[in-house]
Motif scaffolding. Sequence first.
Motif, PDB file in Angstrom:
ATOM      1  N   ARG A  21       0.801  -1.225   0.000  1.00  0.00           N
ATOM      2  CA  ARG A  21       0.000   0.000   0.000  1.00  0.00           C
ATOM      3  C   ARG A  21       0.836   1.278   0.000  1.00  0.00           C
ATOM      4  NH1 ARG A  21      -3.454  -3.388   3.557  1.00  0.00           N
ATOM      5  NH2 ARG A  21      -5.469  -3.663   2.513  1.00  0.00           N
ATOM      6  N   TYR A  22       1.829   1.383   0.873  1.00  0.00           N
ATOM      7  CA  TYR A  22       2.546   2.648   1.048  1.00  0.00           C
ATOM      8  C   TYR A  22       4.050   2.508   0.812  1.00  0.00           C
ATOM      9  CZ  TYR A  22      -1.777   4.520   2.956  1.00  0.00           C
ATOM     10  OH  TYR A  22      -3.074   4.939   3.111  1.00  0.00           O
ATOM     11  N   LEU A  23       4.434   1.563   0.000  1.00  0.00           N
ATOM     12  CA  LEU A  23       5.849   1.323  -0.238  1.00  0.00           C
ATOM     13  C   LEU A  23       6.506   2.471  -1.003  1.00  0.00           C
ATOM     14  CD1 LEU A  23       8.224  -0.696  -0.027  1.00  0.00           C
ATOM     15  CD2 LEU A  23       7.484  -1.624  -2.234  1.00  0.00           C
ATOM     16  N   LEU A  24       5.805   3.055  -1.948  1.00  0.00           N
ATOM     17  CA  LEU A  24       6.391   4.076  -2.807  1.00  0.00           C
ATOM     18  C   LEU A  24       6.089   5.498  -2.347  1.00  0.00           C
ATOM     19  CD1 LEU A  24       5.650   2.537  -6.335  1.00  0.00           C
ATOM     20  CD2 LEU A  24       7.638   2.204  -4.849  1.00  0.00           C
ATOM     21  N   ASP A  25       5.021   5.696  -1.621  1.00  0.00           N
ATOM     22  CA  ASP A  25       4.610   7.028  -1.173  1.00  0.00           C
ATOM     23  C   ASP A  25       3.974   6.897   0.202  1.00  0.00           C
ATOM     24  OD1 ASP A  25       3.300   9.462  -0.672  1.00  0.00           O
ATOM     25  OD2 ASP A  25       2.825   9.781  -2.779  1.00  0.00           O
ATOM     26  N   PRO A  26       4.573   7.485   1.243  1.00  0.00           N
ATOM     27  CA  PRO A  26       4.030   7.323   2.589  1.00  0.00           C
ATOM     28  C   PRO A  26       2.706   8.048   2.813  1.00  0.00           C
ATOM     29  CG  PRO A  26       5.850   8.875   2.615  1.00  0.00           C
ATOM     30  CD  PRO A  26       5.809   8.281   1.233  1.00  0.00           C
ATOM     31  N   TRP A  27       2.305   8.906   1.891  1.00  0.00           N
ATOM     32  CA  TRP A  27       1.086   9.686   2.051  1.00  0.00           C
ATOM     33  C   TRP A  27      -0.082   9.154   1.239  1.00  0.00           C
ATOM     34  CZ3 TRP A  27       0.480  13.486   5.572  1.00  0.00           C
ATOM     35  CH2 TRP A  27       1.628  14.037   6.131  1.00  0.00           C
ATOM     36  N   HIS A  28       0.207   8.494   0.128  1.00  0.00           N
ATOM     37  CA  HIS A  28      -0.859   8.102  -0.795  1.00  0.00           C
ATOM     38  C   HIS A  28      -0.753   6.620  -1.121  1.00  0.00           C
ATOM     39  CE1 HIS A  28      -0.012  12.441  -1.585  1.00  0.00           C
ATOM     40  NE2 HIS A  28      -1.333  12.494  -1.461  1.00  0.00           N
ATOM     41  N   LYS A  29      -1.810   5.905  -0.792  1.00  0.00           N
ATOM     42  CA  LYS A  29      -1.821   4.456  -0.982  1.00  0.00           C
ATOM     43  C   LYS A  29      -1.670   4.087  -2.453  1.00  0.00           C
ATOM     44  CE  LYS A  29      -5.719   2.437  -0.145  1.00  0.00           C
ATOM     45  NZ  LYS A  29      -6.842   1.906   0.652  1.00  0.00           N
ATOM     46  N   HIS A  30      -0.749   3.175  -2.718  1.00  0.00           N
ATOM     47  CA  HIS A  30      -0.497   2.620  -4.048  1.00  0.00           C
ATOM     48  C   HIS A  30       0.065   3.623  -5.044  1.00  0.00           C
ATOM     49  CE1 HIS A  30      -3.654  -0.771  -3.255  1.00  0.00           C
ATOM     50  NE2 HIS A  30      -2.483  -1.041  -2.708  1.00  0.00           N
ATOM     51  N   ALA A  31       0.320   4.830  -4.629  1.00  0.00           N
ATOM     52  CA  ALA A  31       0.837   5.825  -5.565  1.00  0.00           C
ATOM     53  C   ALA A  31       2.363   5.808  -5.578  1.00  0.00           C
ATOM     54  CB  ALA A  31       0.327   7.216  -5.164  1.00  0.00           C
ATOM     55  N   PRO A  32       2.954   6.207  -6.723  1.00  0.00           N
ATOM     56  CA  PRO A  32       2.280   6.388  -8.002  1.00  0.00           C
ATOM     57  C   PRO A  32       2.038   5.045  -8.691  1.00  0.00           C
ATOM     58  CG  PRO A  32       4.609   6.800  -8.279  1.00  0.00           C
ATOM     59  CD  PRO A  32       4.402   6.527  -6.810  1.00  0.00           C
ATOM     60  N   THR A  33       1.025   5.013  -9.533  1.00  0.00           N
ATOM     61  CA  THR A  33       0.772   3.843 -10.361  1.00  0.00           C
ATOM     62  C   THR A  33       1.327   4.095 -11.760  1.00  0.00           C
ATOM     63  OG1 THR A  33      -1.352   4.580 -11.256  1.00  0.00           O
ATOM     64  CG2 THR A  33      -1.379   3.525  -9.080  1.00  0.00           C
ATOM     65  N   LEU A  34       1.092   3.174 -12.647  1.00  0.00           N
ATOM     66  CA  LEU A  34       1.506   3.346 -14.034  1.00  0.00           C
ATOM     67  C   LEU A  34       0.717   4.449 -14.741  1.00  0.00           C
ATOM     68  CD1 LEU A  34       1.823  -0.404 -15.086  1.00  0.00           C
ATOM     69  CD2 LEU A  34       3.693   1.177 -14.566  1.00  0.00           C
ATOM     70  N   LEU A  35      -0.320   4.961 -14.093  1.00  0.00           N
ATOM     71  CA  LEU A  35      -1.214   5.937 -14.718  1.00  0.00           C
ATOM     72  C   LEU A  35      -0.915   7.371 -14.309  1.00  0.00           C
ATOM     73  CD1 LEU A  35      -4.550   3.984 -14.102  1.00  0.00           C
ATOM     74  CD2 LEU A  35      -2.819   3.597 -15.869  1.00  0.00           C
ATOM     75  N   HIS A  36      -0.056   7.566 -13.328  1.00  0.00           N
ATOM     76  CA  HIS A  36       0.225   8.909 -12.830  1.00  0.00           C
ATOM     77  C   HIS A  36       1.139   9.684 -13.779  1.00  0.00           C
ATOM     78  CE1 HIS A  36      -1.525   7.465  -9.051  1.00  0.00           C
ATOM     79  NE2 HIS A  36      -1.608   8.740  -8.693  1.00  0.00           N
ATOM     80  N   ASP A  37       1.254  10.999 -13.518  1.00  0.00           N
ATOM     81  CA  ASP A  37       2.103  11.852 -14.356  1.00  0.00           C
ATOM     82  C   ASP A  37       3.554  11.388 -14.340  1.00  0.00           C
ATOM     83  OD1 ASP A  37      -0.074  13.412 -15.019  1.00  0.00           O
ATOM     84  OD2 ASP A  37       0.329  14.959 -13.521  1.00  0.00           O
ATOM     85  N   ASP A  38       3.998  10.894 -13.199  1.00  0.00           N
ATOM     86  CA  ASP A  38       5.362  10.364 -13.111  1.00  0.00           C
ATOM     87  C   ASP A  38       5.305   8.904 -12.677  1.00  0.00           C
ATOM     88  OD1 ASP A  38       8.033   9.872 -12.928  1.00  0.00           O
ATOM     89  OD2 ASP A  38       8.362  11.068 -11.111  1.00  0.00           O
ATOM     90  N   PRO A  39       5.167   7.987 -13.629  1.00  0.00           N
ATOM     91  CA  PRO A  39       5.089   6.571 -13.277  1.00  0.00           C
ATOM     92  C   PRO A  39       6.444   5.914 -13.051  1.00  0.00           C
ATOM     93  CG  PRO A  39       4.876   6.794 -15.633  1.00  0.00           C
ATOM     94  CD  PRO A  39       5.026   8.203 -15.086  1.00  0.00           C
ATOM     95  N   ALA A  40       7.538   6.697 -13.154  1.00  0.00           N
ATOM     96  CA  ALA A  40       8.874   6.097 -13.092  1.00  0.00           C
ATOM     97  C   ALA A  40       9.108   5.283 -11.820  1.00  0.00           C
ATOM     98  CB  ALA A  40       9.946   7.174 -13.250  1.00  0.00           C
ATOM     99  N   PRO A  41       8.693   5.781 -10.627  1.00  0.00           N
ATOM    100  CA  PRO A  41       8.918   4.949  -9.430  1.00  0.00           C
ATOM    101  C   PRO A  41       8.197   3.603  -9.487  1.00  0.00           C
ATOM    102  CG  PRO A  41       8.495   7.227  -8.805  1.00  0.00           C
ATOM    103  CD  PRO A  41       8.193   7.120 -10.266  1.00  0.00           C
ATOM    104  N   ARG A  42       6.985   3.586 -10.034  1.00  0.00           N
ATOM    105  CA  ARG A  42       6.254   2.317 -10.150  1.00  0.00           C
ATOM    106  C   ARG A  42       6.948   1.392 -11.151  1.00  0.00           C
ATOM    107  NH1 ARG A  42       2.828  -0.682  -7.277  1.00  0.00           N
ATOM    108  NH2 ARG A  42       2.189   1.353  -6.461  1.00  0.00           N
ATOM    109  N   ILE A  43       7.365   1.927 -12.279  1.00  0.00           N
ATOM    110  CA  ILE A  43       8.045   1.096 -13.279  1.00  0.00           C
ATOM    111  C   ILE A  43       9.333   0.518 -12.707  1.00  0.00           C
ATOM    112  CG2 ILE A  43       9.224   1.132 -15.515  1.00  0.00           C
ATOM    113  CD1 ILE A  43       7.133   3.192 -16.425  1.00  0.00           C
ATOM    114  N   GLU A  44      10.096   1.339 -11.985  1.00  0.00           N
ATOM    115  CA  GLU A  44      11.332   0.835 -11.378  1.00  0.00           C
ATOM    116  C   GLU A  44      11.033  -0.254 -10.350  1.00  0.00           C
ATOM    117  OE1 GLU A  44      15.143   0.018 -10.162  1.00  0.00           O
ATOM    118  OE2 GLU A  44      14.376   0.913 -12.020  1.00  0.00           O
TER     119      GLU A  44
END
Length: 374
Positions: A98-121
């Motif tokens: 849930r909060y691995l990539l962003d401590p404030w927003h669950k599951h963010a960023p996803t592949l659909l966000h403006d900056d999906p690079a963290p999810r892709i990595e």
Amino acid sequence: MTAPPTRAPAAPGHPAGPDRPPLDPAALRLGYGTNGFANHRLGDALAVLADLGYQGVALTLDHDHLDPFTPGLARRVAAVRRRLDALGLAVVVETGARYLLDPWHKHAPTLLHDDPAPRIEFLRRAARIGADLGAEAVSFWAGVRPPEVPAALAWQRLVAGCAAVCAEAEAAGVPLGFEPEPGMLVEDIAGWWRLREALGAPPGFGITLDIGHCRCLEPQPVPDCVAAVAEHLVNVQIDDMRRGVHEHLEFGAGEIDFPPVLRALAAAGYRGLVAVELPRHSHAAPAVAARSLDFLRAAARAASATAAAPAATGAAAPAATGAAATATTGAAATAAAGADRHRTTDSAPLLCSRGGSTPGSPVLRGGLQSKGGG
């Protein structure tokens, strides 16, 4: 990442085909998701599941369970692999933390966000970790479309992100299981087919099928969902659910008749893990895992008995099936239903975005649906 040589999975969940004969339902390999053991150290969770008799785990990469972003990753991955081997546990890798990539927003960023690079990595790392663990599949999903992102742009981002992950997984030699998730951009089997076509039907792009999701929103019966994707099925999550409500329930607390589902998986020749997906039950993880295994074993016995019985005539066959299922799973279902009445969760269930049991049923609350019913 430096790691020991990758082994071939003992019983891979690769797509069924002519060389994949049907199984006895009792031969299905049962696993449990570590997201249902969030309060345990990973090593302790693996030991408990092995002691109970599970044959594998669905390992969600998370802060306390093999965090892919902290130092010493290669060493930690190698240690987990040795532990899995010592316990005789197969593994699939899940990526729904849930909060691995962003401590404030669950599951963010996803592949659909403006900056999906963290999810892709993250997903690229998951593919490499999966290969080093000898995982049978690496599972991921689309994400919920941010309201400010037009649907067409979100789809373009999804296809591009999936293509990047597919390339990494192909290089690593690990199958991908893309999971349709209620409320996300790809929420059903039809959406998975569309995405597969948009990607050019890569051979390593399979499907993760959550049995509860099928009951939640798919138009066809759950066993028919299994048959529809049998050729591409690489990962199965199993839980109970009710029509129109995305809430993962203990077995017997929802509406699914499980012996026919297990028969469908066996008929498809599916040899991957069938892993229990109860991400909101960590507060009672060992007891829930034990009940779940008892229930599924009983359902598998019922499925085997029905499959082995001589073909019935007329309307007697469905009645016999129901009687066998009730006789063998009744006690486990009662226990699970009792546990469901007294369980606590971290939020109320969310409604599926469509497929409710009545016309005009409410849509997904606030558009914020996510893995595990929130």
